[in-house]
Write a protein that holds these residues in place. Structure first.
Motif, short mmCIF file in Angstrom:
data_model
loop_
_atom_site.label_atom_id
_atom_site.label_comp_id
_atom_site.label_asym_id
_atom_site.label_seq_id
_atom_site.Cartn_x
_atom_site.Cartn_y
_atom_site.Cartn_z
N PHE A 91 20.59 62.36 25.90
CA PHE A 91 19.61 61.90 26.87
C PHE A 91 19.53 60.38 26.75
N SER A 92 19.70 59.68 27.87
CA SER A 92 19.87 58.23 27.79
C SER A 92 18.74 57.43 28.42
N LYS A 93 17.75 58.07 29.01
CA LYS A 93 16.64 57.31 29.56
C LYS A 93 15.83 56.69 28.43
N VAL A 94 15.64 55.36 28.51
CA VAL A 94 15.03 54.62 27.41
C VAL A 94 13.58 55.05 27.19
N ASP A 95 13.16 55.09 25.92
CA ASP A 95 11.83 55.46 25.46
C ASP A 95 11.76 56.96 25.22
N THR A 96 10.57 57.47 24.92
CA THR A 96 10.38 58.90 24.71
C THR A 96 10.06 59.56 26.04
N ASN A 97 10.86 60.55 26.41
CA ASN A 97 10.68 61.23 27.69
C ASN A 97 10.72 62.74 27.48
N THR A 98 9.98 63.44 28.33
CA THR A 98 9.96 64.90 28.28
C THR A 98 10.93 65.46 29.31
N TYR A 99 11.80 66.36 28.87
CA TYR A 99 12.79 66.99 29.75
C TYR A 99 12.58 68.51 29.74
N THR A 100 12.71 69.08 30.92
CA THR A 100 12.69 70.55 31.03
C THR A 100 14.12 71.03 31.05
N VAL A 101 14.52 71.68 29.97
CA VAL A 101 15.89 72.17 29.82
C VAL A 101 15.91 73.65 30.21
N THR A 102 16.75 73.97 31.19
CA THR A 102 16.85 75.35 31.69
C THR A 102 18.21 75.92 31.36
N VAL A 103 18.22 77.13 30.82
CA VAL A 103 19.46 77.85 30.54
C VAL A 103 19.58 79.01 31.52
N ILE A 104 20.70 79.06 32.21
CA ILE A 104 21.01 80.17 33.12
C ILE A 104 22.05 81.04 32.42
N SER A 195 17.41 51.29 41.83
CA SER A 195 16.08 51.29 42.44
C SER A 195 15.22 50.19 41.82
N ASP A 196 14.06 49.95 42.41
CA ASP A 196 13.14 48.96 41.86
C ASP A 196 12.69 49.34 40.45
N GLU A 197 12.72 50.65 40.15
CA GLU A 197 12.31 51.12 38.83
C GLU A 197 13.45 51.09 37.82
N GLY A 198 14.66 50.75 38.28
CA GLY A 198 15.79 50.64 37.36
C GLY A 198 16.70 51.85 37.32
N ASP A 199 16.43 52.88 38.13
CA ASP A 199 17.30 54.06 38.16
C ASP A 199 18.57 53.76 38.95
N ILE A 200 19.70 54.27 38.48
CA ILE A 200 20.99 53.98 39.10
C ILE A 200 21.54 55.22 39.80
N THR A 201 22.14 55.01 40.97
CA THR A 201 22.84 56.09 41.67
C THR A 201 24.23 55.61 42.05
N PHE A 202 25.08 56.60 42.35
CA PHE A 202 26.48 56.33 42.69
C PHE A 202 26.86 57.17 43.90
N GLU A 203 27.70 56.61 44.77
CA GLU A 203 28.23 57.37 45.89
C GLU A 203 29.65 56.91 46.21
N GLN A 204 30.56 57.87 46.33
CA GLN A 204 31.90 57.56 46.81
C GLN A 204 31.88 57.74 48.33
N LEU A 205 32.26 56.69 49.05
CA LEU A 205 32.14 56.69 50.50
C LEU A 205 33.33 57.31 51.20
#
Length: 315
Positions: A91-104, A195-205
């Motif tokens: 998990f690479s989001k900086v600081d302590t974060n809560t993640y909901t991990v789901t197993v199918i 984004s303004d909050e620092g989140d990164i996205t990617f798209e192949q055009l």
């Protein structure tokens, strides 16, 4: 006429018999997985570091009854298939974060059951400079292209230490500019946004997935040419991007200290045109500047070297 009549009667009887046999065929019971148990170990976790040592690395184990395979959704827009139920994730989001991990848990006949847990993980890794180089900074986006007009725009080398010590560069092959059998991929375009909050996205055009010959043979398609969504369904669409510390032998080897130590992780099957299966969206940064990006993509015992730039090349 009597012969034809008897023949028709025989055929009808045979069809009836076959139909009855098909009706009596049993596929077997479909039993949905049950009793899903999820356990985990946060690397470096202790009383002083409840979220771990800052690496963000967590080891998971899932078990269930009547299960063939497991799919993990880690709650950070990434997924993984684990046939044994055992997997690791960073998990690479900086600081302590809560993640909901789901197993199918998947069973016979496509049956599925799910279970989720919440987990608090601490990550101290960050590479703000790489983010800015990739995207142009918060609130911006940047377009990238293959460095088709440069030598070494694609290369191949070992991913295991060789007798001469090589494993950190394209020791086996380096394409020259506008390499003939790669020209179909040079039209690919990519956008990284922040984004303004620092989140990164990617798209192949562009719907371009170049598949090398060796990998193409394993999935039964033509190699050393470009394909599309029929081969790589995750080719298009906006993907979430995370940055994580690199852990390959190339980064960790002091022989070549030039590797940045940062890896780009593209979610949901995304990748930068060069397609070799699940590892395609994991791009280890060798070098990044405001206008150039050189990455390493692992492919079993081999590694591919890809060279991109922000200037659209002209032939």
């Amino acid at each position: 006429m009597k012969t034809i009549k008897y023949y028709i009667t025989f055929v009808l009887a045979l069809i009836t018999l076959m139909s009855c046999e098909e009706d009596n065929y049993e596929v077997g019971d479909i039993v949905a997985p049950s009793n899903i148990q999820i356990s985990y170990e946060i690397v470096g976790e202790d009383s002083n570091n409840p979220g771990g040592d800052g690496s963000g690395l967590v080891n998971f184990t899932a078990t269930a009854d009547n299960t063939i395979t497991y799919i993990y959704n880690f709650g950070d827009n990434t997924d993984a298939v684990a046939a044994s139920g055992v997997t690791s994730h960073r998990f690479s989001k900086v600081d302590t974060n809560t993640y909901t991990v789901t197993v199918i848990a998947s069973g016979t006949g496509g049956s599925q059951s799910t279970s989720s847990i919440n987990i608090d993980v601490y990550s101290s890794f960050d590479d703000q400079e790489a983010k800015k180089f990739l995207t142009g900074g918060a609130g911006n986006n940047k377009k990238w292209y293959w460095a088709a007009d440069k030598d070494g725009n694609i290369g191949l080398g070992p991913n295991e230490v060789q007798a001469d010590g090589s494993h950190t560069y394209a020791a086996w092959f380096n394409a020259g500019s506008w390499w003939e059998d790669k020209r179909c991929m040079y039209d690919a375009e990519f956008v990284y946004s922040q984004s303004d909050e620092g989140d990164i996205t990617f798209e192949q055009l562009t719907e371009i997935a170049y598949v090398n010959g060796d990998y193409a043979n394993t999935i039964g398609i033509d190699g050393n040419t470009c394909h599309g969504l029929e081969v790589a369904p995750g080719l298009t669409g906006v993907k979430t991007v995370t940055l994580s510390p690199s852990s390959s032998i190339a980064t960790e080897d002091a022989i070549d200290p030039t590797y940045r130590g940062t890896t780009i992780n593209i979610s949901d099957g995304g990748f930068m045109c060069w397609y070799n299966g699940e590892s395609s969206g994991t791009l280890e940064i060798i070098e990044i500047t405001n206008t150039t990006l050189k990455v390493r993509v692992e492919d079993g015992p081999r590694a591919w070297y890809c060279y991109f730039q922000t200037e659209k090349p002209e032939m």
